[in-house]
Each structure stands twice: as structure tokens, then as C-alpha cells.
Design an enzyme around this catalytic site. Structure first.
Site, short mmCIF file in Angstrom:
data_model
loop_
_atom_site.label_atom_id
_atom_site.label_comp_id
_atom_site.label_asym_id
_atom_site.label_seq_id
_atom_site.Cartn_x
_atom_site.Cartn_y
_atom_site.Cartn_z
N ARG A 88 -5.32 18.59 4.86
CA ARG A 88 -4.05 17.87 4.82
C ARG A 88 -4.28 16.36 4.93
O ARG A 88 -4.07 15.76 5.99
CB ARG A 88 -3.13 18.38 5.93
CG ARG A 88 -2.65 19.79 5.64
CD ARG A 88 -1.29 20.04 6.25
NE ARG A 88 -0.63 21.15 5.60
CZ ARG A 88 0.57 21.60 5.95
NH1 ARG A 88 1.24 21.02 6.92
NH2 ARG A 88 1.11 22.62 5.31
N GLN A 130 -2.93 15.89 -1.43
CA GLN A 130 -1.56 16.43 -1.51
C GLN A 130 -1.29 17.11 -2.84
O GLN A 130 -0.62 18.14 -2.90
CB GLN A 130 -0.55 15.31 -1.28
CG GLN A 130 -0.41 14.93 0.18
CD GLN A 130 0.67 13.88 0.39
OE1 GLN A 130 1.10 13.22 -0.56
NE2 GLN A 130 1.09 13.70 1.62
N ASP A 133 -2.28 20.76 -2.82
CA ASP A 133 -1.78 21.58 -1.71
C ASP A 133 -0.96 22.75 -2.23
O ASP A 133 0.28 22.73 -2.24
CB ASP A 133 -0.95 20.71 -0.76
CG ASP A 133 -0.62 21.43 0.54
OD1 ASP A 133 -0.91 22.63 0.66
OD2 ASP A 133 -0.05 20.78 1.45
N SER A 145 1.56 24.57 0.34
CA SER A 145 2.87 23.94 0.51
C SER A 145 3.76 24.20 -0.69
O SER A 145 4.97 24.43 -0.56
CB SER A 145 2.71 22.43 0.73
OG SER A 145 2.11 22.17 1.98
N TYR A 194 -0.55 21.62 11.40
CA TYR A 194 -0.03 22.97 11.60
C TYR A 194 0.29 23.20 13.07
O TYR A 194 -0.30 22.58 13.95
CB TYR A 194 -1.06 24.02 11.16
CG TYR A 194 -1.30 24.08 9.67
CD1 TYR A 194 -0.38 24.71 8.83
CD2 TYR A 194 -2.43 23.51 9.11
CE1 TYR A 194 -0.60 24.78 7.46
CE2 TYR A 194 -2.66 23.58 7.73
CZ TYR A 194 -1.73 24.21 6.92
OH TYR A 194 -1.96 24.28 5.57
#
Length: 377
Positions: free
Chosen positions: A122, A127, A130, A133, A229
Site C-alpha cells: 500500500r 495504487q 491494487d 481494493s 489494514y
């Protein structure tokens, strides 16, 4: 010879996504790579073979797709699928490394370089890769639509000739990507929304979406790890948390639970006492069902009715929205491929923080420390 990227058809029960969509295949072909797509691979996501052929993909058999230089996939491969891979080839996809470490062991024995999309670090540079997500956003959205369909009430406030109908009350447990998407979707449908998370840092995000943040009167030190997290709570704290949530759950028409801790059983947030406090007709959508569930009554893959409360334990909601889920997933794979591959070949780079994070197996060994420890245990 150009780098060959294989896209096998998914064989897991209920999986309708495909790893690459035609839009992404076109970009890879334009960059000088060959893309081998198994015939019928995109059918479940409504991408016909002709759409792939039109952008330059080569339509091949399932075996040929698994034999490519770089193979991209959605679900962890079976033993039979791993056996089709060549030593030195690369596999990129969801590999469930902390839940199914035996898959990593088989890949290592086969000599495959495996990159697990669950392990993308992360950091801002990662990003665009990811995938977790991206899929969580799909799941959060779909969960609310399922709840709205099952709830025997309207979601929004309605003023009619027959009188005023009060809006439904939705409680979201866990304000990660799935939870925030659930909040936003429930708000769009007109529900009154509240949300709980052990991480106080997400309070502003919850409130920015128009929801009320539920604060419980107990302290949780270091509720978030360095990756952002939630951390697992000690057993006594978990019991205290679940007890304090009972009145909030009891007032909700719908509960969307999303709380999960990587590599651990999902925390129990919804006790039998909490379900008993809900009104008949209420709905619980437990997105943590694949990891045991946030509700003690959840049955993974099934819908349970307890005292009139419907408890749904979906296993793979992104597969129920395969068009956009495939598009989003394919873009994260494209970013990963572009980061470490050229038309001439795949280039591992252990000096790169992203590669170190996602690399699961290399040179015949499991290189991820957590997975190695699980295998040793």
C-alpha cells in the site's frame, strides 16, 4: 521472439471474470507483446472471442494459454493447471497466499515465478496495481443492492398520499474500501447510514460520505498496521467490542459487515444476541464469509434465516458483476505487466519495493516469509 502473455479461462465454480479484457489486450499488442487468449475465456464476462481477435489476440487452447511466458489469472490455479506451466514462466493473479499456502509450494516446485496481487504494497506508486481494493469496491456496491432487494422495506424516505415512509437504517461494519463503497451506495439509495471501524482514522472518510460514525467506549491501541489494514484484536477486546455493538446492530434494518484481517479468521462482530435484537425481515450481508464471517450464524455461500433475519454469506460478489470487475482487474494487471515486462521478456527486480512485496515464488523457492512460515507450520 515477443513476450507471450496467456489468458486461460477461469475454471473455479461461479467465477465469471476474465483476467484481461479486449481494451487491455489492445494496449499490450500495441506495445509489441503477443497475447494468447483461451477460446471462451471472456464469455462469462460478456467478452466474445471475436472481440479479442479484433484487437490482435491469438485465440488458443486452454493448454496453450497456460504455456505462455507470462500467465494472468483471476483465481488460484489448480494442481492440474500448475502442471501445464513451464519452469521459468510467470504467473500473476490472486493466489490466496495466506489462506492457501500449498498453492505457493506447488508453484515453487514447478519453477514458476508467482506474483500475488493480494500482496501489492500500500504505497502511492502501487495504487494502480491494487486489485484487492478494486474488487472490494465492487463487492461493497453489490452487497448493498442485494440487501435492498431482500429488505421488505423501502431504502429512501418517501412522502406519499398514504403517508410518510421512514428511510431504512443501514449499519456498515468495517470502513475499508468495501465498507466505504457500501456507505456511498446506501446513501445514494436514500438510506440513513452509520458505520463502525476500530480505526479512528477513517472517521472523517465515513462522515464525508454522509454517514454517522459509531464510536464505542473502549480503547484500541495500534488498531491499524503499517499497510493501513486493521489489526486483529485480542480475544477479550473482541468480545467487548461485539457486546457494545449489540444495540447498534439491533436498531439496523440492514447490516453490511466487511471486517477482515489478512491471513486471519474474520473477527466476530455480530453475535447471536445481536441478531436476536434485530427486527424480523432485517438483512445481514456478511462480506467476510469466505474467512469465516463476521456473524456467528453466517454459513459461507448460503442464506440463513434466523428469527426472521436473513443472513447472507456471499463468497465472490465481484464475479456477479463480471463486466466492470474484469475491466478493473485487467487494468491492475496491465499496470503490473508494464512495470516489470517489456516485449523482450519479463524482468524480475528485487530492488523494487513492489516486486519484493508481490513476489511469492522465485527460482524454485517460496520467497515470501509469512507464507514460508505457514508452510513450515
Amino acid at each position: 521472439m515477443a513476450l507471450r502473455i496467456g489468458v486461460p479461462a477461469e475454471t473455479a465454480v461461479g467465477e465469471r471474470r476474465v483476467a484481461l479484457v479486449p481494451e487491455v489486450v489492445r494496449r499490450l499488442v500495441q506495445q509489441g507483446m503477443e497475447v494468447w487468449v483461451a477460446k471462451g475465456a471472456g464469455t462469462g464476462a460478456y467478452f466474445p472471442d471475436a472481440a479479442y481477435a479484433d484487437v490482435g489476440a491469438r485465440m488458443v487452447s486452454q493448454e496453450e494459454a497456460w504455456g505462455a511466458d507470462v500467465v494472468v489469472h483471476v483465481q488460484p490455479p489448480s494442481e492440474e493447471e500448475i502442471a501445464l506451466m513451464r519452469s521459468g514462466s510467470v504467473l500473476i493473479g490472486f493466489l490466496s497466499p495466506l489462506d492457501q499456502p500449498e498453492v505457493a509450494d506447488r508453484l515453487a516446485r514447478q519453477g514458476v515465478v508467482a506474483l500475488a496481487m493480494e500482496l501489492v504494497p500500500r504505497i502511492s506508486r502501487a495504487q494502480k496495481m491494487d486489485a484487492l481494493s478494486a474488487m472490494a469496491a465492487v463487492a461493497g456496491y453489490k452487497a448493498v443492492l442485494i440487501a435492498a432487494n431482500l429488505l421488505p422495506k423501502f431504502f429512501p424516505l418517501l412522502t406519499t398520499a398514504a403517508g410518510t415512509v421512514r428511510p431504512a437504517s443501514v449499519l456498515v461494519l468495517g470502513a475499508g474500501v468495501a465498507g466505504l463503497q457500501a456507505i456511498a451506495t446506501a446513501r445514494r439509495l436514500g438510506a440513513r447510514v452509520s458505520a463502525y471501524d476500530i480505526r479512528d482514522v477513517v472517521k472523517e472518510e465515513v462522515q464525508s460520505l454522509g454517514a454517522t460514525f459509531v464510536e464505542l467506549p473502549f480503547e484500541v491501541p495500534d488498531a491499524q498496521d503499517v499497510s493501513g489494514y486493521a489489526k486483529a484484536l485480542a480475544e477479550e477486546k473482541q468480545r467487548q467490542q461485539a457486546q457494545l455493538l449489540v444495540p447498534h446492530i439491533g436498531r439496523a434494518d440492514v447490516v453490511i459487515s466487511t471486517a477482515q484481517v489478512p491471513g486471519r479468521r474474520a473477527p466476530v462482530l455480530i453475535t447471536e444476541e445481536a441478531v436476536a435484537a434485530m427486527q424480523p425481515g432485517s438483512v445481514i450481508i456478511d462480506l467476510a464469509a469466505p474467512n469465516g464471517g463476521n456473524c456467528v450464524l453466517t454459513q459461507p455461500g448460503e442464506t440463513v434465516i434466523h428469527n426472521g433475519v436473513q443472513i447472507v454469506g456471499p463468497l465472490n460478489l465481484p464475479a456477479e458483476m463480471p463486466v466492470h470487475a474484469s475491466q478493473m482487474y485487467a487494468r491492475t494487471l496491465l499496470a503490473m505487466i508494464q512495470e516489470f515486462a517489456t516485449p523482450e521478456g519479463f524482468k524480475p527486480n528485487f530492488e523494487d519495493e513492489i516486486f519484493r512485496g508481490v513476489c511469492l515464488t522465485y527460482n524454485g523457492e517460496v520467497v515470501n516469509e509469512r507464507v514460508r512460515a505457514l508452510l513450515a507450520a
